[in-house]
Design a protein around this motif. Sequence first.
Motif, mmCIF file in Angstrom:
data_model
loop_
_atom_site.group_PDB
_atom_site.id
_atom_site.type_symbol
_atom_site.label_atom_id
_atom_site.label_comp_id
_atom_site.label_asym_id
_atom_site.label_seq_id
_atom_site.Cartn_x
_atom_site.Cartn_y
_atom_site.Cartn_z
ATOM 1 N N VAL A 120 0.841 -1.186 0.000
ATOM 2 C CA VAL A 120 0.000 0.000 0.000
ATOM 3 C C VAL A 120 0.881 1.241 0.000
ATOM 4 N N THR A 121 0.445 2.250 -0.727
ATOM 5 C CA THR A 121 1.129 3.548 -0.728
ATOM 6 C C THR A 121 0.252 4.565 -0.008
ATOM 7 N N GLY A 122 0.859 5.345 0.864
ATOM 8 C CA GLY A 122 0.095 6.342 1.608
ATOM 9 C C GLY A 122 0.999 7.321 2.317
ATOM 10 N N LYS A 123 0.379 8.267 3.017
ATOM 11 C CA LYS A 123 1.126 9.291 3.739
ATOM 12 C C LYS A 123 1.322 8.879 5.194
ATOM 13 N N VAL A 124 2.525 9.127 5.713
ATOM 14 C CA VAL A 124 2.875 8.752 7.074
ATOM 15 C C VAL A 124 2.047 9.564 8.076
ATOM 16 N N LEU A 125 1.465 8.830 9.043
ATOM 17 C CA LEU A 125 0.759 9.458 10.160
ATOM 18 C C LEU A 125 1.285 8.820 11.438
ATOM 19 N N ILE A 126 2.088 9.575 12.195
ATOM 20 C CA ILE A 126 2.729 9.040 13.396
ATOM 21 C C ILE A 126 1.830 9.281 14.609
ATOM 22 N N VAL A 127 1.575 8.222 15.377
ATOM 23 C CA VAL A 127 0.768 8.351 16.603
ATOM 24 C C VAL A 127 1.535 7.731 17.760
ATOM 25 N N ASP A 128 1.437 8.370 18.920
ATOM 26 C CA ASP A 128 2.103 7.825 20.101
ATOM 27 C C ASP A 128 1.185 7.818 21.323
ATOM 28 N N ASP A 129 -0.082 8.200 21.106
ATOM 29 C CA ASP A 129 -1.012 8.240 22.218
ATOM 30 C C ASP A 129 -2.397 7.869 21.726
ATOM 31 N N GLY A 130 -2.871 6.671 22.130
ATOM 32 C CA GLY A 130 -4.172 6.205 21.662
ATOM 33 C C GLY A 130 -5.342 6.976 22.215
ATOM 34 N N ARG A 131 -5.101 7.796 23.242
ATOM 35 C CA ARG A 131 -6.206 8.535 23.859
ATOM 36 C C ARG A 131 -6.588 9.780 23.068
ATOM 37 N N LYS A 132 -5.680 10.254 22.200
ATOM 38 C CA LYS A 132 -5.994 11.430 21.397
ATOM 39 C C LYS A 132 -6.876 11.032 20.223
ATOM 40 N N GLU A 133 -7.832 11.868 19.902
ATOM 41 C CA GLU A 133 -8.713 11.600 18.767
ATOM 42 C C GLU A 133 -8.048 12.099 17.493
ATOM 43 N N ILE A 134 -7.631 11.168 16.654
ATOM 44 C CA ILE A 134 -6.950 11.488 15.403
ATOM 45 C C ILE A 134 -7.714 10.844 14.261
ATOM 46 N N LYS A 135 -8.019 11.599 13.243
ATOM 47 C CA LYS A 135 -8.730 11.062 12.081
ATOM 48 C C LYS A 135 -7.757 10.268 11.223
ATOM 49 N N VAL A 136 -8.083 9.016 10.990
ATOM 50 C CA VAL A 136 -7.248 8.119 10.186
ATOM 51 C C VAL A 136 -8.072 7.609 9.018
ATOM 52 N N THR A 137 -7.498 7.625 7.823
ATOM 53 C CA THR A 137 -8.192 7.139 6.627
ATOM 54 C C THR A 137 -7.339 6.094 5.919
ATOM 55 N N LYS A 138 -7.907 5.522 4.893
ATOM 56 C CA LYS A 138 -7.173 4.526 4.109
ATOM 57 C C LYS A 138 -6.031 5.145 3.303
ATOM 58 N N ASN A 139 -5.956 6.480 3.293
ATOM 59 C CA ASN A 139 -4.834 7.152 2.637
ATOM 60 C C ASN A 139 -3.608 7.223 3.550
ATOM 61 N N ASP A 140 -3.759 6.799 4.809
ATOM 62 C CA ASP A 140 -2.692 6.965 5.796
ATOM 63 C C ASP A 140 -1.947 5.668 6.061
ATOM 64 N N VAL A 141 -0.635 5.809 6.256
ATOM 65 C CA VAL A 141 0.203 4.727 6.774
ATOM 66 C C VAL A 141 0.442 5.049 8.249
ATOM 67 N N LEU A 142 -0.173 4.292 9.117
ATOM 68 C CA LEU A 142 -0.108 4.554 10.558
ATOM 69 C C LEU A 142 1.226 4.044 11.102
ATOM 70 N N VAL A 143 1.994 4.936 11.712
ATOM 71 C CA VAL A 143 3.285 4.568 12.301
ATOM 72 C C VAL A 143 3.143 4.659 13.822
ATOM 73 N N ILE A 144 3.347 3.541 14.500
ATOM 74 C CA ILE A 144 3.075 3.446 15.935
ATOM 75 C C ILE A 144 4.368 3.173 16.698
ATOM 76 N N LYS A 145 4.630 4.040 17.669
ATOM 77 C CA LYS A 145 5.820 3.861 18.508
ATOM 78 C C LYS A 145 5.562 2.848 19.613
ATOM 79 N N SER A 146 4.434 2.978 20.282
ATOM 80 C CA SER A 146 4.077 2.089 21.382
ATOM 81 C C SER A 146 2.574 1.824 21.335
#
Length: 856
Positions: free
Chosen positions: A417-443
């Motif tokens: 899949v090709t997409g734009k990097v979306l870095i998240v480090d806190d699951g409690r924050k409300e962040i809009k994620v779509t199929k255009n995003d590559v979710l990068v997770i630290k923890s």
Amino acid sequence: MSKSQTKNRVYFWEDFSAKNLRETSVGRKGLSLFKLKDMDIPVPEFFVISPTVFKDMLFESLDRDIDKLTHKGRNPEEDEIEKSILKTNLKEDLIDQIRTAYTRISGFTDAWVSVRSSVVFPSKPEVSFSGVFSTELNVRHMDQLIDAVKHTYASVFTDDVVMYCARKGIDLSEVKLAVVVQRMVQAEVSGVVFTVDPITQDKTRVSIEAVYGLGDVIATGEITPDTYVLNKKDLTTIEKHISPQEWMRVRTVGVGKKKSAVEKISISQAWSHRQKVEEKYLQEVSKIALVIENKSREHQSIEWVQAGGRIWVLQSKSLSEMFIQPEVVVVREDRDTIGEVVNSFVGRYRDVDSIEEKAFDGAKKLVQKQKHEFDGHVEKLINIAKTVDKNSSETETRVQTREDFLLSGIGASFGTVTGKVLIVDDGRKEIKVTKNDVLVIKSYAYEMESMILSAGAVVTDTGGLTSDIAIICREFRIPAVVGAVNASSTLKQGDLVRVDGNVGSVYKETDPSISNGFKEEKVHPVVAAYSEENLSGIDLLNEKKKKEPKSEEKELDESIPVDSTLSPSATKVFVQPVLKLEEIRKYVGNSHGMVFVDMDRIMIEQGRHLLAYVEDKKFVEYAKLISEKICEYVDLSQGNEVVVSIGSSTVGEFREITKGKSMEKSDIPDDQFGLQHYVSNGDLLKRTLKIVKRVRDVYKKRNVSLAVHAPMSGDLMRVFKKNLSSVGLRRSSTFKVYAIIDNPAEVILVDDIIEAKIDGVILNMPRLARQMQGLGRDDVKAKYSLSTNSMLKMVSNVIDILKPFKAVVTVICEEDKQLVSECVKNGVYGISVKPEIVKDVRKLVAKEEAKLIMGK
């Protein structure tokens, strides 16, 4: 604690047979389930944790805390014992075994399972322990599973169990528990079937009880079930008592790691007074019960559920003691207390452990004494490892020198899949994620699950193949790379990257045509095929072949009529070879091939069982004869795809031909057909596949693919594929493997079937329609419709389910043109029709495809 190893402490249902197991290894319930599996009874997937684990864990817990639990002779409370057990950890290698088995049950997902005790007490088989120990239902995730196992162990140390054992004159410290972990089925109807009438003790009758929803309400008496009594001889209903049911108990799905719950829901008045089990399912339940009774040679009490038009057996118990007067047992005045049981248990296994310790120490000294003999081998292994590591590093360096390479990890879920990097480090924050995003997770945090499900791909700094993220991504087919060290710092917010979950790498995307990230085609497959000029047309095929150098194999048969005015199409139009060969010749030229040539029918028409030829050492001659008959059909297709099918005929039809009765297993019912028949007769399957291989390899018919009727489940399809590999048949661009969906239950399981990694499915609409409209499966004289709303909806649902798998769907339409139109609109791969109407259907397909292209 005992030094006993954890090998074979988990028994997975596919890996063992009841013939090789005993009560001491899997307990009574576990052994019963393995016996049912060996009988080919439909049992939800399961595994059993050995009673050795029970002994080791309880000894560790109670031996550690015995002074506190029984201080000054006091009697500990039940919850104190439970807390002691809950704080004891299982060994890591055992947890890995349990995790592997649990993952195999769920197919890379976190399945809902039940956790039940399986008692080990071979010295008194007449003592049932029925309902004595706890059962944990609706368990999901590894942490809940481990806790449920511990709760089951703790249920041994309760006042009720102590009293029960005292009444039976049993020393409770001698009792062990295995644990059965079984996939839960969302029951529409649940019940119990007795192979004798439990009231009259009449052995000529079958008695069935049933309720809507989960069946534990039958045992607790919260709901009065329907009761049906059937005659064993002809399965006619003799008595029927319908009990109104105002509510039912169902399992509700938990969110994230939250445990699912059991909930009461009201039943509408329109349903509450209805008969809960249709007549055909009453007969199916009875047939299954009688098979179990016949093979076990004992009367049975069987728990069953109905889900998605299919009957599942949860467990079966012998009723051999049911009509025996129970032994009168006087309860001792000085009956055991929980404290006395704890002391007895610890004392018993402390002595055993001491003996094992001495044996272990002796073995250890022997190994140390002989260690010097192996030092030279160890040095050699180290040197080899260093060489391999060096070579691997060089290879890795070469691979990673690509200019667009960014980082690598473990490919945990397939796909690119090709997409734009979306870095998240806190699951409690409300962040809009779509199929255009590559979710990068630290923890990872549990709260991130909804983000993962919305993402196009996932990359993590840490984790492995069995991590929660990996499991979620595989379940929902989201490409993922886990354990990519420093991914969250290497990648930058908004970077355009390509994630390759197949190899576990992330690349910088250099394709300038991708401006909106995620590449996803949402074009109708027909429109896409026209834009790519990927069409099926007889005129194009003929033109291509005429340009090729003529040879005996490639030359077209000019006696086969071809209408060159027919338009090419994206949807393949196959013919059903239901006429004689000379009749088919008149029509096949205007088709794109044949679906399907019935190999079972060809073999049965030969009049003698295949294995009879094997017995007479004349299989080669027989294989040549059948191959040539198949080739007669293949030659008519002139290079187009021909799908050969196996499994259409019943065991009864095979028994009717010469030597059929002796070559088919006597315990298989006459009406069994499809893959179940072939898997149960392994030699027949192997020889049949060898004939298909002969057609392809010896007769060079490379356009022949294979389909199997009534696959029933993904597990059976995987067994089938192993057999294909064993004879040298493997999927390729010219050899496809299909499942023919013959039963409504298979429609519900179609995603499970396709996960066996096959090329697609063929919807046998005539058989499906007859069953869904209350007719006989093979009653060809009956009047039925292929284009009712429910039938059309079913086709649409199957196509939607299979889209993520990129699997093809072919539909048997016979001569129903409305069904043809709907299939084209839904974007099926192909349709198969009766030969006489193939030209009309080609024109209809072209018309419907034209509408799609014009956007109408």
